[in-house]
Write an enzyme that holds these catalytic residues in place. Structure first.
Site, short mmCIF file in Angstrom:
data_model
loop_
_atom_site.label_atom_id
_atom_site.label_comp_id
_atom_site.label_asym_id
_atom_site.label_seq_id
_atom_site.Cartn_x
_atom_site.Cartn_y
_atom_site.Cartn_z
N GLY A 1 -6.78 17.81 -5.91
CA GLY A 1 -5.96 19.02 -5.88
C GLY A 1 -6.24 19.94 -7.04
CB ILE B 1 -0.68 21.52 -12.99
CG1 ILE B 1 -0.48 20.52 -11.85
CG2 ILE B 1 0.58 22.35 -13.18
CD1 ILE B 1 0.60 19.49 -12.13
N GLY B 2 -3.63 21.25 -11.49
CA GLY B 2 -4.90 20.53 -11.38
C GLY B 2 -6.06 21.37 -11.85
CB SER C 1 8.51 15.34 -9.04
OG SER C 1 9.68 16.13 -9.18
CE1 TYR D 1 6.98 17.27 -4.00
CE2 TYR D 1 9.13 17.10 -5.06
CZ TYR D 1 7.78 17.36 -5.13
OH TYR D 1 7.22 17.71 -6.34
#
Length: 331
Positions: free
Chosen positions: A50, A55-56, A180, A207
């Site tokens: 990703g 952020i990747g 997360s 999620y």
């Protein structure tokens, strides 16, 4: 209360809320953790899933600047190629390459891993970062996996196992898993129902469950890797305005988070700091099985996330679901 008074009151409340949201965002960005690592990554190979956005991408840029060979493992090859070219230009490091990977597809994961094992002589850091938000309805992949769980957990679980032999060969090495703090928002977690084949399903629940599985994956993997020189940790990047919300369903993930992220979130550079810290800092080379936020071990980790017995059950269930073969086990 007459209409004019009501409108006046509502306008005042909206103004106060707007000030709070903007003020929170300013403070949140100012207190965000920053990696102090100055470590060189020359001679090392790093894979980041990703890495074509968010952020990747920023973690890849930072690590490339440190001299590593960086492999962007991405589904959209055209987009990833543009990102790789930009990173090469901005860092002066030409050893930034793209390889095709769709973490929602076990076949794609196996093909990617086979390519890496055939072409790469070493792997020092594996960053399992690709992800999506929850979808409006239970949608299955062609392999019968719930899409959110497949993308965020099952694909990464399989990939980590397939590349574990190479990571062990090149130890000391590291596995960094993007999770997360929302993993703590789930209740009534059933480790025998990872694919949501029964019971309640919803965008936020799917999620949160996938993010809990990320934490438990790192926890159990750290036990299996004890004394091998390979460490595995999970982390929360915080609220960051990235593409993950654009493809999310439901009000909470798809709309509310997307709106709040415009004003209250970290920048993508700030969101990438904990990945960078876990991938490069000397002090994290011997820490394993922990959950990080803002470049330090977090106390936010839920009771589910700290449950070793639960982590073992999730591992065993995940092995069954992805069909991990005896020759694919390197622990």
């Amino acid at each position: 209360m007459d209409l004019s008074s009501l409108l006046w009151w509502l306008g005042g409340a909206a103004a106060v809320l707007a000030v709070f949201i903007v003020g929170f965002g300013i403070v949140y960005r100012r207190i965000a953790g920053v990696s102090s690592s100055k470590a060189s990554m020359k001679g090392k190979t790093v894979i980041i899933t990703g890495a074509s956005a968010g952020i990747g991408m920023e973690a890849a840029r930072d690590i490339a600047r440190r001299g590593a060979r960086v492999i962007l493992a991405c589904r959209n090859l055209t987009k990833a190629a543009g990102v790789a070219a930009d990173i090469q230009t901005s860092t002066g490091n030409s050893d930034v390459v793209v390889r095709e990977l769709d973490t929602s597809s076990l076949a794609s994961v196996r093909a990617f891993a086979a390519n890496i094992l055939a072409t790469e002589s070493r792997l020092d850091v594996l960053v399992l970062n690709a992800g999506i938000g929850g979808l409006d309805e239970r949608r299955l992949t062609s392999e019968g996996l719930e899409m959110t769980m497949a993308t965020n957990h099952f694909g990464h679980f399989l990939l980590g196992n397939l590349l574990l032999g190479l990571l062990k060969k090149c130890s000391p090495s590291r596995i960094v898993i993007t999770s997360s703090d929302s993993h703590g928002h789930i209740s009534g977690f059933d480790p025998k129902n990872l694919n949501f084949e029964k019971g309640e399903f919803g965008p936020y629940r799917s999620y949160c469950q996938s993010k809990l599985c990320n934490v438990l994956y790192a926890r159990h993997l750290s036990h299996l890797l004890a004394d091998t020189g390979v460490v595995a940790n999970s982390h929360c990047p915080g609220l960051v305005a990235t593409e993950i919300f654009q493809k999310s369903g439901g009000f909470l993930v798809g709309k509310l988070f997307r709106f709040l992220a415009l004003f209250m979130s970290k920048t993508v550079e700030q969101g990438a700091q904990t990945i960078i810290h876990l991938a490069t800092a000397p002090e994290t080379a011997t820490i394993s099985g922990k959950f990080f936020m803002d470049c330090k071990v977090s106390e936010v980790e839920s009771s589910y996330g700290r449950d070793n017995a639960l982590a073992k059950i999730v591992w065993e269930e995940s092995e069954q679901i992805v069909g991990l073969k005896p020759e694919e086990k390197h622990y």
